[in-house]
Enzyme design. Sequence first.
Site, mmCIF file in Angstrom:
data_model
loop_
_atom_site.group_PDB
_atom_site.id
_atom_site.type_symbol
_atom_site.label_atom_id
_atom_site.label_comp_id
_atom_site.label_asym_id
_atom_site.label_seq_id
_atom_site.Cartn_x
_atom_site.Cartn_y
_atom_site.Cartn_z
ATOM 1 N N ARG A 105 2.236 -67.353 -41.656
ATOM 2 C CA ARG A 105 1.825 -66.403 -42.699
ATOM 3 C C ARG A 105 1.824 -64.984 -42.141
ATOM 4 O O ARG A 105 2.013 -64.777 -40.955
ATOM 5 C CB ARG A 105 0.460 -66.775 -43.265
ATOM 6 C CG ARG A 105 -0.651 -66.764 -42.217
ATOM 7 C CD ARG A 105 -2.006 -67.091 -42.842
ATOM 8 N NE ARG A 105 -3.015 -67.255 -41.816
ATOM 9 C CZ ARG A 105 -4.273 -67.616 -42.049
ATOM 10 N NH1 ARG A 105 -4.685 -67.842 -43.271
ATOM 11 N NH2 ARG A 105 -5.124 -67.735 -41.058
ATOM 12 N N ASN A 143 -4.805 -61.127 -47.801
ATOM 13 C CA ASN A 143 -5.769 -61.898 -47.011
ATOM 14 C C ASN A 143 -5.794 -61.377 -45.583
ATOM 15 O O ASN A 143 -4.771 -61.380 -44.903
ATOM 16 C CB ASN A 143 -5.372 -63.385 -46.988
ATOM 17 C CG ASN A 143 -6.459 -64.260 -46.372
ATOM 18 O OD1 ASN A 143 -7.445 -64.574 -47.029
ATOM 19 N ND2 ASN A 143 -6.308 -64.629 -45.123
ATOM 20 N N GLU A 144 -6.936 -60.883 -45.169
ATOM 21 C CA GLU A 144 -7.165 -60.487 -43.772
ATOM 22 C C GLU A 144 -6.053 -59.600 -43.202
ATOM 23 O O GLU A 144 -5.331 -59.998 -42.277
ATOM 24 C CB GLU A 144 -7.322 -61.717 -42.879
ATOM 25 C CG GLU A 144 -8.611 -62.451 -43.113
ATOM 26 C CD GLU A 144 -8.810 -63.626 -42.154
ATOM 27 O OE1 GLU A 144 -7.832 -64.050 -41.513
ATOM 28 O OE2 GLU A 144 -9.937 -64.113 -42.062
ATOM 29 N N GLU A 315 -15.526 -65.617 -46.194
ATOM 30 C CA GLU A 315 -15.292 -66.928 -45.585
ATOM 31 C C GLU A 315 -16.343 -67.145 -44.508
ATOM 32 O O GLU A 315 -16.483 -66.324 -43.599
ATOM 33 C CB GLU A 315 -13.899 -66.981 -44.946
ATOM 34 C CG GLU A 315 -12.761 -66.796 -45.938
ATOM 35 C CD GLU A 315 -11.381 -66.872 -45.279
ATOM 36 O OE1 GLU A 315 -11.289 -67.335 -44.133
ATOM 37 O OE2 GLU A 315 -10.412 -66.446 -45.924
ATOM 38 N N TRP A 323 -8.686 -72.916 -34.401
ATOM 39 C CA TRP A 323 -7.812 -71.901 -33.812
ATOM 40 C C TRP A 323 -8.311 -71.291 -32.505
ATOM 41 O O TRP A 323 -7.607 -70.505 -31.890
ATOM 42 C CB TRP A 323 -7.535 -70.797 -34.827
ATOM 43 C CG TRP A 323 -8.725 -70.320 -35.610
ATOM 44 C CD1 TRP A 323 -9.059 -70.698 -36.880
ATOM 45 C CD2 TRP A 323 -9.729 -69.374 -35.203
ATOM 46 N NE1 TRP A 323 -10.207 -70.046 -37.291
ATOM 47 C CE2 TRP A 323 -10.638 -69.237 -36.279
ATOM 48 C CE3 TRP A 323 -9.950 -68.632 -34.036
ATOM 49 C CZ2 TRP A 323 -11.750 -68.389 -36.225
ATOM 50 C CZ3 TRP A 323 -11.059 -67.789 -33.981
ATOM 51 C CH2 TRP A 323 -11.939 -67.678 -35.063
ATOM 52 N N GLU A 363 -4.154 -76.252 -40.600
ATOM 53 C CA GLU A 363 -5.616 -76.259 -40.457
ATOM 54 C C GLU A 363 -6.232 -77.633 -40.691
ATOM 55 O O GLU A 363 -7.386 -77.749 -41.092
ATOM 56 C CB GLU A 363 -6.216 -75.175 -41.364
ATOM 57 C CG GLU A 363 -5.863 -73.804 -40.821
ATOM 58 C CD GLU A 363 -6.306 -72.619 -41.679
ATOM 59 O OE1 GLU A 363 -6.876 -72.843 -42.759
ATOM 60 O OE2 GLU A 363 -6.053 -71.482 -41.242
ATOM 61 N N GLN A 364 -5.457 -78.690 -40.408
ATOM 62 C CA GLN A 364 -5.993 -80.044 -40.637
ATOM 63 C C GLN A 364 -7.179 -80.354 -39.732
ATOM 64 O O GLN A 364 -7.974 -81.239 -40.031
ATOM 65 C CB GLN A 364 -4.899 -81.090 -40.481
ATOM 66 C CG GLN A 364 -4.172 -81.026 -39.175
ATOM 67 C CD GLN A 364 -3.012 -82.007 -39.136
ATOM 68 O OE1 GLN A 364 -3.163 -83.097 -38.651
ATOM 69 N NE2 GLN A 364 -1.861 -81.610 -39.667
ATOM 70 N N MET A 365 -7.351 -79.604 -38.605
ATOM 71 C CA MET A 365 -8.498 -79.841 -37.725
ATOM 72 C C MET A 365 -9.661 -78.890 -38.034
ATOM 73 O O MET A 365 -10.608 -78.800 -37.265
ATOM 74 C CB MET A 365 -8.074 -79.689 -36.258
ATOM 75 C CG MET A 365 -6.961 -80.616 -35.825
ATOM 76 S SD MET A 365 -7.424 -82.362 -36.028
ATOM 77 C CE MET A 365 -8.613 -82.547 -34.710
ATOM 78 N N HIS A 366 -9.564 -78.158 -39.133
ATOM 79 C CA HIS A 366 -10.588 -77.174 -39.513
ATOM 80 C C HIS A 366 -11.528 -77.806 -40.532
ATOM 81 O O HIS A 366 -11.096 -78.283 -41.580
ATOM 82 C CB HIS A 366 -9.881 -75.960 -40.118
ATOM 83 C CG HIS A 366 -10.749 -74.765 -40.326
ATOM 84 N ND1 HIS A 366 -11.809 -74.746 -41.200
ATOM 85 C CD2 HIS A 366 -10.687 -73.533 -39.770
ATOM 86 C CE1 HIS A 366 -12.368 -73.539 -41.171
ATOM 87 N NE2 HIS A 366 -11.704 -72.789 -40.310
#
Length: 634
Positions: A105, A143-144, A315, A323, A363-366
């Site tokens: 992104r 975003n950010e 957020e 991350w 982000e599956q581990m988030h």
Amino acid sequence: MTQTLGVCYYPEHWPEAQWAEDAARMVETGLSWVRIGEFAWSRMEPSPDQLELDWLDRAIAVLGTAGLKVIIGTPTATPPRWMLDKHPDMLAVDAEGRPRKFGSRRHYSFSHEGYRAECRRIVTILAERYGKNPHVAAWQTDNEYGCHDTVLSYAQSDTEAFRNWLAQKYQSPEALNRAWGNIFWSMDYASFDDIDLPNLTVTEANPSHMLAYRRFASDMVVAFNRIQTDVLRKYTDAPLIHNYMGRITEFDHYAVGDDLDIASWDSYPIGFLSDRLEGSADHKARFLRQGDPDMQAFHHDLYRAVGKGRWWVMEQQPGPVNWAPYNPAPLPGMMRLWAWEAFAHGAETVCYFRWRQAPFAQEQMHAGLLRPDSAAAPALAEAATVAQELQSLPALHQATAPVALVFDYASAWAWDVQPQGADFDYFRLCFAFYRGLRQAGLSIDILPPDTADLSAYKLVLAPGLLSISDPLKSALGRFEGTALIGPRSNSKTPELEIPIPMPPALDGLETTVSLVESLPPDCSVTLQDGGCFKHWFEHLEGSADVVKRTSSGLPALVRAGGLHYLAGWPDAETLLSLLSELANAQGITTTRLPEGLRIRDTASHRFYINYAPEPLSHDGHTIAPADVLWVERR
Ligand code: GAL
């Protein structure tokens, strides 16, 4: 105003049949807001000229009907793959000249006119369609900005935009040559078209050239954001927000904030502790599952200033992130504590990121409030607790703090361009002063560098401020409290040259910095009454009153009335006692908080916030680890 909670949600990630149940569960948890849409461009426009917004219409309707207020995020942080076929040169380019490719992104250059037009187009489509939608109660732009090092880009579009920017600012190459001192090393330019971006030079580029580029890069972010706010203002009266990040200084957040109604930021306390803060191994181990006790508060205060009083956490970390180098789980209670800390600093709303953990992609581990199988993750119950507690507490109002710290983005760029010592970092310097004040139990306001009135404060600090603006200079002239300026403050012109008369050149203060030294981390300059300077030391000459001296008798702190100049970067202990002394002399009561306990005063309540992994006591209260206590202020 009553404080509220919300959550970030990605309807495009889940079967439509699940939306209503998700929405009902959000409401049941006590959440009022839901942010959607900010990465969904490829679903909104699967291919050029193919618009598919029916699913978004339905998502907004489902969420809104359930009783949630929707925040639409414009999707411009994730241009779809087809966009590159239309604009192959829109990618940002790093300082080594490598394009930053598609596949994650933020792969765009802020200055690219073609991409800007695409953003104007998609935002117009969304604003026309949803600007008056009764469920849509706020908008987030992009975003950010700046996350993943995306402000500085060295693409062809940046070169061209930089030349135009320079031509507007300097009007003639001669004026630019004079302003930058280009006679040094025969760097004179005959035309703006000859000027390149300051990367890939043999040795360092002219610092004035680099600072100009940094100012330009910041202006590109402001202009990019303004394209979106200009469109949105035509179609909606809902507040416009951007979600800033932690310790990102590459663009002037105050300037972006001028075009928005509310500032917000994304708070990942445990990620930040391991990923973007200096600190000893002991400190990082102690706060491993809680985050640094001052990092969140600093940004809360900063973004309160950026939002001119109106700010949110868009957020909030809900559990382990994916991350940082290591990703421990928060102590039970922290997801509640962080929300309350934000409210104590004036947040209107805290949104957790994200509703359900995604079992796929980056982000599956988030963590989320829910696990991937929709069972509750630990944060869900904590969010529900905060929602209940909010109902029993009267709305919180902010009080002006006794102390203010000036924070300036251009100073961060200047010292990045010209650190002079490998570890001279502006954020780190300001954060050290902020931490000292907090350890002394104080609440702090952060002020922009063009502040014109200091009369509400008793103690004002402006460490490392590149150049003191005219409004601030006059405010300091009229100020009746104590001001602490330095080290390195007012030491350069806005073009990054040494001013003459030489610094600090503060009216009435008869002192001149005659020489500056930077010091490696294990060396220090000791002070006569104990304590020391690290990183940085300035030799002062002149007739100003000397308040403190180094062990070898050189001035360390001088003053004229309330105006003080500090000649070095005190270590943490020294800073804590110095700031306490200055505050006490102004009648501000200080304390020395146990490590990890912090205090925040609102108009009505005092909050005790315990970041430590053990119970801590203060003022007759004992606060459990990861707990928050509030008492009415007398
Ligand atoms: C933020 C970002 C979110 C998500 C989150 C993960 O920086 O805005 O989209 O990536 O981090 O912690």
